[in-house]
Design an enzyme around this catalytic site. Structure first.
Site, PDB file in Angstrom:
ATOM      1  CE1 TYR A 145     -39.972 -23.060-140.490  1.00 14.44           C
ATOM      2  CE2 TYR A 145     -42.359 -22.899-140.608  1.00 14.44           C
ATOM      3  CZ  TYR A 145     -41.186 -23.515-140.975  1.00 14.44           C
ATOM      4  OH  TYR A 145     -41.216 -24.593-141.830  1.00 14.44           O
ATOM      5  N   GLY A 148     -39.517 -15.420-141.741  1.00 21.51           N
ATOM      6  CA  GLY A 148     -38.231 -15.870-142.265  1.00 21.51           C
ATOM      7  C   GLY A 148     -38.391 -16.593-143.593  1.00 21.51           C
ATOM      8  CE  LYS A 149     -38.672 -22.593-143.897  1.00 21.46           C
ATOM      9  NZ  LYS A 149     -37.727 -23.418-144.684  1.00 21.46           N
ATOM     10  N   GLY A 207     -60.702 -28.431-131.017  1.00 21.06           N
ATOM     11  CA  GLY A 207     -60.450 -29.576-131.891  1.00 21.06           C
ATOM     12  C   GLY A 207     -61.041 -29.443-133.275  1.00 21.06           C
ATOM     13  CG  ASP A 273     -52.563 -23.282-133.642  1.00 22.98           C
ATOM     14  OD1 ASP A 273     -51.396 -23.588-133.920  1.00 22.98           O
ATOM     15  OD2 ASP A 273     -53.504 -24.104-133.627  1.00 22.98           O
ATOM     16  NE  ARG A 275     -59.305 -18.404-138.220  1.00 25.83           N
ATOM     17  CZ  ARG A 275     -59.956 -17.388-138.796  1.00 25.83           C
ATOM     18  NH1 ARG A 275     -61.145 -17.030-138.354  1.00 25.83           N
ATOM     19  NH2 ARG A 275     -59.414 -16.723-139.800  1.00 25.83           N
TER      20      ARG A 275
END
Length: 324
Positions: A145, A148-149, A207, A273, A275
């Site tokens: 993704y 690709g973008k 979290g 992921d 931060r």
């Protein structure tokens, strides 16, 4: 003469809202979607409109139509969907860009690329400005993704420089609202579905990761304003809400607004992921006079109302998405 707009990915979350907005402005809309992640349910209220046309088509194949402007929104946008078939995801971004650019070149019409904040990867600067090149893993599980973008943006700017094509490149930050897929694994839909069911709310990591959430109506307003802007303003431009929230803050707000008894639980953080994620929208304010109007609580209330109306037996959100 009525303008005819092509919206690729038009049966998706954003595409359906954009199609609705363009129809309200009096434009004809050709909605193209292969329904891999889009759904006819998102556009069923538009099908009776004589100015709306739906075509089932995959943008990795050339498209031969006559239109006056093109919005290229075709690509799976949630980790659950784009990681399910990563090869097809990157083909959709790159071959899809080649095909819509070729169409725009033939027709001599403007074309807008719905790019993403994911081009910044796990950023080293905060908030993110458009001149930041990003920090992206080219071989990770999100790369299909992200890269690709990024490649699609390259193609758009090369067509602009080489063929003087009228382009717009818009970097979208986390967007939420009605018509989100309850099982797409995005953090807002995950939290709302879990809270309404009284299930544990799953947070990846401790979290403290942050995201900036833009309500869909504000996002569409920015997109349309960008397409109508001066030809020489091609972007890229960040469109998002600069309000920044931790995942824990979002979970607590969803619990409060739903009145849920859900408890927060923590799971390991997925690979790559980010931060932090917050748009600098100085350029959008200056060039478009745009900034978001919807506060998070108000947008969440509308989104929660939408999810309350869905079949509660819908699939549970998946646990492989991270905090997107």
């Amino acid at each position: 003469m009525t303008t005819r707009a092509l919206v690729t990915g038009g049966a998706g979350f954003l595409g359906s809202h954009l199609s609705e907005r363009l129809l309200a402005e009096g434009r004809d809309v050709l909605c193209v979607d292969n329904l891999y992640t889009g759904s006819k349910k998102n556009i069923e209220h538009l099908l009776a409109n004589p100015r709306f046309e739906f075509m089932r088509h995959d943008v990795t194949f050339p498209l031969y139509v006559e239109v006056d402007e093109i919005y290229n929104l075709a690509c799976p946008a949630s980790p659950v969907h784009y990681q399910r078939d990563p090869v097809q995801t990157i083909k959709t971004s790159i071959l899809g860009a080649v095909n819509v650019l070729g169409l725009a070149k033939r027709l001599k019409v403007p074309v807008l690329q719905a790019s993403t904040s994911e081009v910044y990867g796990d950023p080293e600067i905060h908030p993110q400005t458009e001149d930041y090149w990003g920090r992206v893993n080219p071989i990770g599980i999100r790369s299909c993704y992200d890269e690709g973008k990024r490649a699609a943006e390259t193609l758009f700017f090369d067509y602009h420089r080489q063929h003087d094509l009228d382009i717009k490149v818009m970097r979208i930050f986390n967007t939420y609202g009605p018509r989100m897929d309850p099982a797409d694994g995005r953090v807002v839909s995950n939290f709302i579905v879990q809270a309404l069911r009284g299930d544990d709310i799953t947070i990846y990591g401790d979290g403290s990761q942050t995201r900036s959430f833009c309500y869909v109506d504000d996002l569409i307003e920015g997109m349309v304003s960008f397409m109508r802007s001066d030809r020489d303003f091609v972007g890229p431009v960040n469109i998002g809400n600069p309000g920044e929230f931790t995942m824990l803050q979002l979970a607590q707000e969803v619990i409060r607004l739903t009145g849920s008894t859900s408890q927060v639980v923590h799971l390991p953080l997925p690979q790559d992921d980010p931060r932090q994620r917050q748009p600098d929208i100085t350029l959008a304010r200056a060039k478009l006079g745009w900034e978001p109007q919807t506060q998070l609580a108000a947008g969440l209330e509308r989104t929660i109302a939408y999810f309350r109306g869905l079949d509660r037996r819908a699939k549970s959100p998946t646990d492989v998405s991270g905090n997107s």
